[in-house]
Each structure stands twice: as C-alpha cells, then as structure tokens.
Scaffold this active site. Structure first.
Site, PDB file in Angstrom:
ATOM      1  N   ARG A  21       0.877  -1.177   0.000  1.00  0.00           N
ATOM      2  CA  ARG A  21       0.000   0.000   0.000  1.00  0.00           C
ATOM      3  C   ARG A  21       0.907   1.218   0.000  1.00  0.00           C
ATOM      4  NH1 ARG A  21      -5.379   1.120   3.593  1.00  0.00           N
ATOM      5  NH2 ARG A  21      -6.130  -0.300   1.982  1.00  0.00           N
ATOM      6  N   HIS A  79      -7.437   0.877  -6.305  1.00  0.00           N
ATOM      7  CA  HIS A  79      -7.580  -0.066  -5.184  1.00  0.00           C
ATOM      8  C   HIS A  79      -8.278  -1.340  -5.703  1.00  0.00           C
ATOM      9  CE1 HIS A  79      -7.805  -1.539  -1.221  1.00  0.00           C
ATOM     10  NE2 HIS A  79      -8.754  -0.798  -0.704  1.00  0.00           N
ATOM     11  N   GLN A 127     -10.213  -4.060  -3.492  1.00  0.00           N
ATOM     12  CA  GLN A 127     -11.539  -3.686  -2.990  1.00  0.00           C
ATOM     13  C   GLN A 127     -12.624  -4.047  -4.002  1.00  0.00           C
ATOM     14  OE1 GLN A 127     -12.369  -2.178   0.156  1.00  0.00           O
ATOM     15  NE2 GLN A 127     -14.354  -2.912  -0.569  1.00  0.00           N
ATOM     16  N   ASP A 143     -17.369   6.995  -1.396  1.00  0.00           N
ATOM     17  CA  ASP A 143     -16.147   6.869  -0.593  1.00  0.00           C
ATOM     18  C   ASP A 143     -15.932   8.211   0.105  1.00  0.00           C
ATOM     19  OD1 ASP A 143     -13.694   6.009   0.410  1.00  0.00           O
ATOM     20  OD2 ASP A 143     -12.622   6.190  -1.501  1.00  0.00           O
ATOM     21  N   CYS A 154     -16.400   1.380   0.592  1.00  0.00           N
ATOM     22  CA  CYS A 154     -15.231   0.542   0.896  1.00  0.00           C
ATOM     23  C   CYS A 154     -14.836   0.616   2.360  1.00  0.00           C
ATOM     24  CB  CYS A 154     -14.071   0.916  -0.009  1.00  0.00           C
ATOM     25  SG  CYS A 154     -13.468   2.597   0.243  1.00  0.00           S
ATOM     26  N   ARG A 189     -13.558  -9.018   1.589  1.00  0.00           N
ATOM     27  CA  ARG A 189     -12.131  -8.776   1.323  1.00  0.00           C
ATOM     28  C   ARG A 189     -11.347 -10.046   1.642  1.00  0.00           C
ATOM     29  NH1 ARG A 189     -10.145  -3.608   1.400  1.00  0.00           N
ATOM     30  NH2 ARG A 189      -8.265  -4.663   0.692  1.00  0.00           N
TER      31      ARG A 189
HETATM   32  N1  NVA Z   1     -10.110   6.629  -1.049  1.00  0.00           N
HETATM   33  C1  NVA Z   1      -9.755   6.111   0.248  1.00  0.00           C
HETATM   34  C2  NVA Z   1      -9.941   4.627   0.294  1.00  0.00           C
HETATM   35  C3  NVA Z   1      -9.628   3.987   1.609  1.00  0.00           C
HETATM   36  C4  NVA Z   1      -9.783   2.499   1.608  1.00  0.00           C
HETATM   37  C5  NVA Z   1      -8.311   6.485   0.564  1.00  0.00           C
HETATM   38  O1  NVA Z   1      -7.457   6.355  -0.315  1.00  0.00           O
HETATM   39  O2  NVA Z   1      -8.052   6.916   1.684  1.00  0.00           O
HETATM   40  N1   CP Z   2     -11.321  -0.511   2.412  1.00  0.00           N
HETATM   41  C1   CP Z   2     -10.061  -0.588   2.869  1.00  0.00           C
HETATM   42  O1   CP Z   2      -9.122  -0.826   2.127  1.00  0.00           O
HETATM   43  O2   CP Z   2      -9.941  -0.419   4.220  1.00  0.00           O
HETATM   44  P1   CP Z   2      -8.592  -0.254   5.052  1.00  0.00           P
HETATM   45  O3   CP Z   2      -8.021   1.098   4.698  1.00  0.00           O
HETATM   46  O4   CP Z   2      -9.029  -0.351   6.471  1.00  0.00           O
HETATM   47  O5   CP Z   2      -7.656  -1.351   4.662  1.00  0.00           O
END
Ligand code: NVA
Ligand code: CP
Length: 302
Positions: free
Chosen positions: A104, A131, A134, A219, A259, A287
């Site tokens: 990540r 992502h 997801q 989101d 998500c 997930r």
């Molecule tokens: N768009 C959000 C998704 C989190 C799972 C982020 O990148 O923070």
């Molecule tokens: N939806 C998702 O990826 O959640 P986290 O940021 O908690 O991993």
C-alpha cells in the site's frame, strides 16, 4: 516464467476475474463449513504499508493464516524503506525470501517499480491511483446478492479518486455501465475515463447518475494524504451526499456500498449506511474471501 502481478484490474483477463469471483464464493463456503483448506502451507506474504489500514491488513493476514501460510507486516517506520532504501533494492531482497508481496503506497509508480524488480507476485493493496482488491470484494458482494453485474447500472457519487478509478476499470472488465458524478474539479483521471469509453459517463449531476442505478457506491471526500483539504472538500462535496432522498432515485432493490472507513453525515447519511439497502459489512468481510481467491490464483496456479 515471469510472475503474474495484480497492480490493476487489467492484469487479469475478464475470464480470470470472473473465475476468481466464483472461487471467492466457494472459498467463503469452505470457510463457513469449517473445512481445513491449506494451499498456502509454508508460503509467506510480505505486507508493506505506507498508509494506515484495518480491513486490508487483517484480511490478508487472516487469509494467509487460515490457508496454512503466514504474513509479515512491514511499515516504513520500522524498515529501511523509511530511511531511504530504494524501492528497487527492497523488491530484490524481499522477493528473494517471500512468496508474494502486497504493498500500500502513495505513488502508484512506486508500486510499479517494485513489481518490475520483484521475482514474486506483487499485489496492489491501494495506491493514490487505484484499489483493485476492494473491487474484487465489491463484485463478489454484488453477485452474492443480485447475481451477475453484467449490464447493470452502477452509480459512483463523490470524489474521482482511487476507488472511482477502480470502478472505471471494473466497468470494462465486468461489463457494466458506470455513471460517475463528481464536482467539476474532482473528476477522475481523463485518460482512464477515455480508456473505458462506452462503459462510463462522467458528469457533475448526482441525481442523473443515481437515477435507476442497481448499485450505488461512494467513498470518503478526503482520502489518505489529503487530510489538510478536508475542510474545503466538505463544502464542495456537500451536494454529493448519498442520503435517503438520493437512494430513493435508484432502483427499489439497489444496493449501497462503501469501501470503508466511512464518515457518516458527510459522503453518506447514517440511515443509508446503516439501512437495509446497505451491504457494507458483507462487502468488508468479502475482502477476506476474495483475496484468498486472488492469493490462490497468484501462488498456486501454474
Ligand atoms: N479513497 C480512500 C480509500 C480507503 C480504503 C483512501 O485512499 O483513503
Ligand atoms: N477498504 C479498505 O481498504 O480499508 P482499510 O483502509 O481499512 O484497509
């Protein structure tokens, strides 16, 4: 043979993706039946997180443990990555020891560079660009509740962010139509939208996007790394809240997805996310199952 990676949804063919969703549903049933299934015995997954995570970390770690393998959590705070070790060097070293690496990162390009130097499969666990993991869970959840998503109308309401980009690629790969509504200055990447011509429409009108939708997804308005823009974004995005009045415009059996983590009262009202059209808890649980299917595909398929 070169390793397969899962950097975006385009790394798997349509057939492979659909098979993976079917397999995720099977693996969920295997887990629920209490059957021991350990295809990852002696396999190790390294998990590199530059950003926070609850679902992604726990689901990958649990997937490895339940299937007989193990996972190592790595953060820049306590690895040499945080002290400037080049990502290419980390890729060469990690992939000489473990069987798969999940990352990540902020920059998508950093993940791509890692994959270029990795001898083992690399999984995108979220970048600023997309992502894809997801979306596996989201599609599994839709299929479990309503059957195939092919030909359905999906509404994306809110920010043209990493999740929105993944929905655009999913529209191409799973063959559904995607109506995106974002404020003008928060549209998704124009190249990615253009690549999905015929599948995707982009406007600033949430009413038009949500009308007759089979699935409504949103989101947070400020993603990880955009925290300082939160105040400004809350004002600009206010007309894009998914609330009961908005959900009323979608099909009566429309599902709501997010998500997570969610901000009730911002991108979604509490009555929608906690209401009976919401499938967010199954979506989060999936997930685990869909990533087991992904790991099985990457680790055991020849
Ligand atoms: N768009 C959000 C998704 C989190 C799972 C982020 O990148 O923070
Ligand atoms: N939806 C998702 O990826 O959640 P986290 O940021 O908690 O991993």
């Amino acid at each position: 043979m070169a390793s397969r990676h899962f950097i975006t949804l385009l790394d798997l063919s349509k057939n492979e993706l659909n098979a993976l969703i079917t397999r995720a549903i099977e693996l969920k049933a295997i887990q629920y039946a209490g059957t021991h299934y350990e295809p990852f015995k002696n396999k190790v997954l390294a998990m590199v997180f530059e950003k926070s995570s609850t679902r992604t970390r726990v689901s990958f770690e649990t997937a490895m443990a339940q299937c007989g393998g193990s996972a190592i959590f790595l953060s820049p705070r306590d690895t040499q990555l945080g002290r400037g070790e080049p990502i290419e060097d980390m890729a060469r070293v990690l992939s000489s020891m473990v069987d798969c690496v999940m990352l990540r990162t902020f920059e998508h390009e950093k993940l791509e560079r890692f994959a270029q130097f990795s001898k083992v499969p690399v999984i995108n666990a979220l970048t600023d660009f997309c992502h894809p993991c997801q979306l596996l869970a989201d599609i599994q959840t839709y299929v479990e509740h309503r059957g195939s998503i092919q030909g359905k109308k999906v509404a994306w309401i809110g920010d043209g962010n990493n999740m929105c980009h993944s929905y655009i690629l999913a529209a191409r790969q799973f063959d559904f139509s995607l109506a995106i509504a974002t404020p003008a200055e928060y549209r998704p990447n124009a190249h990615i939208t253009a690549s999905a011509k015929g599948y995707v429409s982009v406007s600033t009108d949430p009413v038009q996007a949500i009308t007759d939708a089979d699935l409504v997804s949103t989101d947070v308005w400020a993603s990880m790394g955009q925290e300082e823009e939160q105040k400004k974004r809350v004002q600009v995005f206010e007309p894009y809240q998914v609330n009961a009045q908005m959900m009323f415009l979608a099909k009566p059996d429309a599902l709501f997805m997010h998500c997570l983590p969610a901000h009730r009262g911002e991108e979604v009202s509490a009555d929608v996310i906690d209401g009976n059209q919401s499938v967010v808890w199954t979506q989060a649980e999936n997930r685990l199952h869909s990533q087991k299917a992904l790991l099985e595909f990457l680790l055991t398929k020849k």
